[in-house]
Design a protein around this motif. Structure first.
Motif, PDB file in Angstrom:
ATOM      1  N   TYR A 198       0.866  -1.191   0.000  1.00  0.00           N
ATOM      2  CA  TYR A 198       0.000   0.000   0.000  1.00  0.00           C
ATOM      3  C   TYR A 198       0.901   1.239   0.000  1.00  0.00           C
ATOM      4  O   TYR A 198       1.141   1.841   1.045  1.00  0.00           O
ATOM      5  CB  TYR A 198      -0.915  -0.001   1.219  1.00  0.00           C
ATOM      6  CG  TYR A 198      -1.662  -1.291   1.415  1.00  0.00           C
ATOM      7  CD1 TYR A 198      -2.860  -1.539   0.749  1.00  0.00           C
ATOM      8  CD2 TYR A 198      -1.174  -2.297   2.252  1.00  0.00           C
ATOM      9  CE1 TYR A 198      -3.549  -2.724   0.912  1.00  0.00           C
ATOM     10  CE2 TYR A 198      -1.857  -3.496   2.421  1.00  0.00           C
ATOM     11  CZ  TYR A 198      -3.041  -3.705   1.748  1.00  0.00           C
ATOM     12  OH  TYR A 198      -3.709  -4.880   1.921  1.00  0.00           O
ATOM     13  N   PRO A 199       1.452   1.601  -1.163  1.00  0.00           N
ATOM     14  CA  PRO A 199       2.424   2.697  -1.212  1.00  0.00           C
ATOM     15  C   PRO A 199       1.843   4.022  -0.757  1.00  0.00           C
ATOM     16  O   PRO A 199       0.723   4.385  -1.125  1.00  0.00           O
ATOM     17  CB  PRO A 199       2.824   2.737  -2.696  1.00  0.00           C
ATOM     18  CG  PRO A 199       1.694   2.089  -3.419  1.00  0.00           C
ATOM     19  CD  PRO A 199       1.153   1.057  -2.496  1.00  0.00           C
ATOM     20  N   CYS A 200       2.598   4.714   0.066  1.00  0.00           N
ATOM     21  CA  CYS A 200       2.236   6.064   0.502  1.00  0.00           C
ATOM     22  C   CYS A 200       3.520   6.843   0.721  1.00  0.00           C
ATOM     23  O   CYS A 200       4.351   6.459   1.552  1.00  0.00           O
ATOM     24  CB  CYS A 200       1.398   6.017   1.786  1.00  0.00           C
ATOM     25  SG  CYS A 200       0.883   7.668   2.354  1.00  0.00           S
ATOM     26  N   TYR A 201       3.715   7.915  -0.022  1.00  0.00           N
ATOM     27  CA  TYR A 201       4.922   8.716   0.057  1.00  0.00           C
ATOM     28  C   TYR A 201       4.661  10.055   0.736  1.00  0.00           C
ATOM     29  O   TYR A 201       5.376  11.022   0.513  1.00  0.00           O
ATOM     30  CB  TYR A 201       5.481   8.937  -1.355  1.00  0.00           C
ATOM     31  CG  TYR A 201       5.791   7.645  -2.061  1.00  0.00           C
ATOM     32  CD1 TYR A 201       6.999   6.999  -1.880  1.00  0.00           C
ATOM     33  CD2 TYR A 201       4.841   7.046  -2.898  1.00  0.00           C
ATOM     34  CE1 TYR A 201       7.284   5.796  -2.526  1.00  0.00           C
ATOM     35  CE2 TYR A 201       5.105   5.846  -3.538  1.00  0.00           C
ATOM     36  CZ  TYR A 201       6.326   5.227  -3.349  1.00  0.00           C
ATOM     37  OH  TYR A 201       6.599   4.033  -3.981  1.00  0.00           O
ATOM     38  N   GLY A 202       3.610  10.062   1.561  1.00  0.00           N
ATOM     39  CA  GLY A 202       3.276  11.259   2.322  1.00  0.00           C
ATOM     40  C   GLY A 202       2.962  10.882   3.751  1.00  0.00           C
ATOM     41  O   GLY A 202       3.689  10.119   4.391  1.00  0.00           O
ATOM     42  N   VAL A 203       1.875  11.389   4.257  1.00  0.00           N
ATOM     43  CA  VAL A 203       1.434  11.104   5.626  1.00  0.00           C
ATOM     44  C   VAL A 203       0.381   9.998   5.559  1.00  0.00           C
ATOM     45  O   VAL A 203      -0.676  10.175   4.957  1.00  0.00           O
ATOM     46  CB  VAL A 203       0.850  12.368   6.291  1.00  0.00           C
ATOM     47  CG1 VAL A 203       0.377  12.048   7.699  1.00  0.00           C
ATOM     48  CG2 VAL A 203       1.896  13.475   6.310  1.00  0.00           C
ATOM     49  N   CYS A 204       0.671   8.838   6.189  1.00  0.00           N
ATOM     50  CA  CYS A 204      -0.219   7.684   6.147  1.00  0.00           C
ATOM     51  C   CYS A 204      -0.953   7.555   7.487  1.00  0.00           C
ATOM     52  O   CYS A 204      -0.329   7.581   8.546  1.00  0.00           O
ATOM     53  CB  CYS A 204       0.573   6.411   5.843  1.00  0.00           C
ATOM     54  SG  CYS A 204      -0.467   4.948   5.628  1.00  0.00           S
ATOM     55  N   ILE A 205      -2.273   7.420   7.411  1.00  0.00           N
ATOM     56  CA  ILE A 205      -3.099   7.248   8.614  1.00  0.00           C
ATOM     57  C   ILE A 205      -3.959   6.010   8.413  1.00  0.00           C
ATOM     58  O   ILE A 205      -4.748   5.932   7.465  1.00  0.00           O
ATOM     59  CB  ILE A 205      -3.997   8.483   8.860  1.00  0.00           C
ATOM     60  CG1 ILE A 205      -3.135   9.749   9.001  1.00  0.00           C
ATOM     61  CG2 ILE A 205      -4.858   8.272  10.102  1.00  0.00           C
ATOM     62  CD1 ILE A 205      -3.947  11.025   9.120  1.00  0.00           C
ATOM     63  N   ASN A 206      -3.797   5.026   9.292  1.00  0.00           N
ATOM     64  CA  ASN A 206      -4.585   3.794   9.196  1.00  0.00           C
ATOM     65  C   ASN A 206      -6.007   4.047   9.691  1.00  0.00           C
ATOM     66  O   ASN A 206      -6.232   4.720  10.689  1.00  0.00           O
ATOM     67  CB  ASN A 206      -3.932   2.691  10.025  1.00  0.00           C
ATOM     68  CG  ASN A 206      -4.652   1.367   9.870  1.00  0.00           C
ATOM     69  OD1 ASN A 206      -4.861   0.903   8.757  1.00  0.00           O
ATOM     70  ND2 ASN A 206      -5.034   0.760  10.979  1.00  0.00           N
ATOM     71  N   THR A 207      -6.986   3.494   8.973  1.00  0.00           N
ATOM     72  CA  THR A 207      -8.392   3.598   9.350  1.00  0.00           C
ATOM     73  C   THR A 207      -8.998   2.198   9.306  1.00  0.00           C
ATOM     74  O   THR A 207      -8.469   1.309   8.640  1.00  0.00           O
ATOM     75  CB  THR A 207      -9.161   4.526   8.385  1.00  0.00           C
ATOM     76  OG1 THR A 207      -9.084   3.980   7.054  1.00  0.00           O
ATOM     77  CG2 THR A 207      -8.571   5.926   8.382  1.00  0.00           C
ATOM     78  N   PRO A 208     -10.112   1.951   9.986  1.00  0.00           N
ATOM     79  CA  PRO A 208     -10.742   0.623   9.940  1.00  0.00           C
ATOM     80  C   PRO A 208     -11.127   0.237   8.517  1.00  0.00           C
ATOM     81  O   PRO A 208     -11.927   0.897   7.870  1.00  0.00           O
ATOM     82  CB  PRO A 208     -11.987   0.796  10.824  1.00  0.00           C
ATOM     83  CG  PRO A 208     -11.637   1.918  11.743  1.00  0.00           C
ATOM     84  CD  PRO A 208     -10.791   2.855  10.932  1.00  0.00           C
ATOM     85  N   GLY A 209     -10.484  -0.807   8.019  1.00  0.00           N
ATOM     86  CA  GLY A 209     -10.774  -1.280   6.675  1.00  0.00           C
ATOM     87  C   GLY A 209     -10.113  -0.495   5.568  1.00  0.00           C
ATOM     88  O   GLY A 209     -10.394  -0.732   4.395  1.00  0.00           O
ATOM     89  N   GLY A 210      -9.241   0.434   5.881  1.00  0.00           N
ATOM     90  CA  GLY A 210      -8.585   1.240   4.859  1.00  0.00           C
ATOM     91  C   GLY A 210      -7.499   2.117   5.439  1.00  0.00           C
ATOM     92  O   GLY A 210      -7.023   1.907   6.558  1.00  0.00           O
ATOM     93  N   TYR A 211      -7.116   3.151   4.691  1.00  0.00           N
ATOM     94  CA  TYR A 211      -6.098   4.091   5.165  1.00  0.00           C
ATOM     95  C   TYR A 211      -6.201   5.391   4.375  1.00  0.00           C
ATOM     96  O   TYR A 211      -6.791   5.427   3.291  1.00  0.00           O
ATOM     97  CB  TYR A 211      -4.698   3.491   5.038  1.00  0.00           C
ATOM     98  CG  TYR A 211      -4.173   3.356   3.619  1.00  0.00           C
ATOM     99  CD1 TYR A 211      -3.179   4.188   3.139  1.00  0.00           C
ATOM    100  CD2 TYR A 211      -4.685   2.389   2.756  1.00  0.00           C
ATOM    101  CE1 TYR A 211      -2.686   4.058   1.847  1.00  0.00           C
ATOM    102  CE2 TYR A 211      -4.212   2.244   1.465  1.00  0.00           C
ATOM    103  CZ  TYR A 211      -3.207   3.086   1.011  1.00  0.00           C
ATOM    104  OH  TYR A 211      -2.734   2.964  -0.277  1.00  0.00           O
TER     105      TYR A 211
END
Length: 495
Positions: free
Chosen positions: A309-322
């Motif tokens: 799940y590539p993210c090159y910024g600010v990553c915030i985990n959420t229930p069932g996603g991000y």
């Protein structure tokens, strides 16, 4: 009564909870390097329901320990919950021939290894497994548990100088065949052909002493490629599809029986099997784990798996996603490399200044237009006052009077086919344009005044009635000529 009803409901709930398929605590979940997830289990009371094939056995006397399907003996090397697949080992069938004796094609040895899955949760995977034969000349096929032909293929070996492109196409010592859906048994046969003396020129070029036939994981075989050069006895991996096949039920009917329904996790979803009857369970999107046990599907922390799940910024985990956003002070797409860009403060300031400037310009333009309108009204009022203060009204009255003197008619005259009342000025201008202005003048006035003075009077009226300011005469000139005509009238009472 209320207490008794509540007690009965509690008993019913406990009965359902006990009867529901659950993973028994303390069950072994590892055999050597193979993990055994529920609904599979090692030993009794550790697997799901009554489906044959979910109960496994681990032989710890072997090194490494050997995991097999109870009652079938097939060795299991991996189990996948997400794909609903299991990989087992199958011994390759073999037939070897005597190539040195005068009796060509004599069989030195033949061993054929069948595999039965009847009545279990397993079926051969038609998507990932294929039937293969290697060696030449070779004719291989297999039948089902009823002895009926299912599929097969034939392989020969062309001379190296006449080799064709591609691999395992039938003329390079290897052939393959797809297998159908719903297959639960396999019994192979290997037969030779073309080994007689008169046929050797056609089929015996680059012939092999042994021929092999087996069901195999197609991807594993292609990966082995040219490195697959085995003789003697060997085993190959075969992919099997498994499902909850009890009573040959589907998701729609399985949900009606809560005690036997296998999808136990709150975050699970039921899917009908794509190979044969039954159904499988999967975790919903954004969750992973075991959908066959209560609470088995856990939220995936996508931020901890940047490779998936590539993210090159600010990553915030959420229930069932991000959520993946660009850092403060930048904008763009943070899910792609170099997708975020620093905000251009100069551009933002320039846009703000431009916006303010346009707004100010529009305000000034509106104010200027309003000022021009006011000034125009003031100028018109000033001209009117100047006109009135300098004898304009008197001059206007005299010019109407002049037309009445010239024509002997009232300020309105009948004109046109319907005899509508028409302005005397309009009648006069129309007559001048048509060259008949003398016709509408008073006869007595025309005779006494003469044509020259009449034309001069007509010219004065036309100039006064002109819409162009430059063509109109000065007020003093008009006043002088009107006074002249009035004086002439007083001297000639008959006019």
């Amino acid at each position: 009564m209320a207490v008794l009803a509540a007690f009965l409901i509690l008993l019913l709930w406990l009965a359902v909870a006990v009867a529901a398929p659950q993973r028994t605590p303390g069950c072994r979940r590892q055999c050597g390097n193979v993990t055994v997830p529920y609904p599979f289990g090692i030993g009794g009371r550790c697997h799901h329901g009554e489906d044959r094939g979910f109960r496994l056995e681990c032989d710890d006397t072997r090194h490494p320990p050997r995991l097999t399907v109870a009652g079938y003996g097939h060795e299991v090397v991996s189990i996948s919950l997400a794909a609903a697949e299991a990989t087992v080992l199958l011994n390759a069938s073999r037939a070897c021939y005597d190539r040195t004796s005068a009796v060509s094609g004599h069989v030195l040895g033949r061993r054929e290894y069948p595999m039965a899955l009847n009545g279990s949760a397993f079926l051969f995977s038609s998507m990932k497994s294929k039937f293969m034969a290697i060696g030449c000349p070779d004719l291989a096929y297999f039948v089902d548990d009823g002895g009926y032909y299912v599929t097969g293929c034939m392989s020969v070996c062309r001379p190296s100088a006449r080799a064709l492109p591609g691999s395992c196409r039938g003329d390079d010592g290897c052939c393959q065949s797809n297998i159908p859906l719903g297959l639960d048994s396999y019994r192979p046969y290997i037969r030779s052909f073309g080994r007689r003396q008169q046929q050797q020129g056609t089929f015996m070029a680059n012939s092999t002493g042994c021929a092999y036939a087996f069901m195999v994981d197609a991807w594993w075989f292609w990966y082995a490629g040219s490195h697959f050069n085995r003789t003697g006895d060997f085993a190959v991996p075969v992919v099997l599809d498994w499902a909850i096949r009890a009573a040959r039920t589907s998701c729609a009917t399985a949900r009606e029986n809560a005690t036997a329904y296998a999808c136990r996790s709150k975050r699970s979803v039921c899917l009908d099997s794509s190979n044969g009857p039954g159904y499988i369970c999967n975790c919903t999107g954004g969750y992973e784990g075991n959908p066959y046990v209560l609470g088995g599907c856990k939220d995936v922390d996508e931020c901890a798996h940047n490779d998936l799940y590539p993210c090159y910024g600010v990553c915030i985990n959420t229930p069932g996603g991000y959520l993946c956003t660009c850092p403060k002070g930048s904008s763009g797409n943070a899910t792609v490399l170099d997708g975020c860009h620093q905000k251009d403060n100069f551009t933002i300031l320039l846009k703000a200044v431009t916006g303010v400037s346009i707004s100010v310009f529009l305000v000034i333009l509106v104010c200027f237009s309003a000022h021009l309108s006011v000034q125009k009204r003031r100028m018109l009022r000033a001209k009117q006052r100047f006109f009135e203060q300098n004898g304009g009204l008197l001059l206007q009255q005299q010019l109407v009077v002049l037309l009445e003197l010239l024509t002997g008619r009232k300020a309105f005259c009948p004109y046109g086919p319907e005899e509508d009342d028409t302005s005397l000025a309009f009648c006069f201008v129309t007559a001048v344009q048509e060259g008949r202005h003398r016709e509408i003048m008073d006869g007595c006035f025309r005779e006494e005044l003469g044509e020259e003075l009449l034309d001069e009077a007509a010219e004065l009226v036309i100039r006064c009635l002109s819409l162009t300011g430059e063509d109109r005469p000065a007020m003093t000139e008009v006043a002088d000529k009107i006074q002249r005509f009035r004086s002439y009238g007083r001297r000639n009472p008959t006019v």
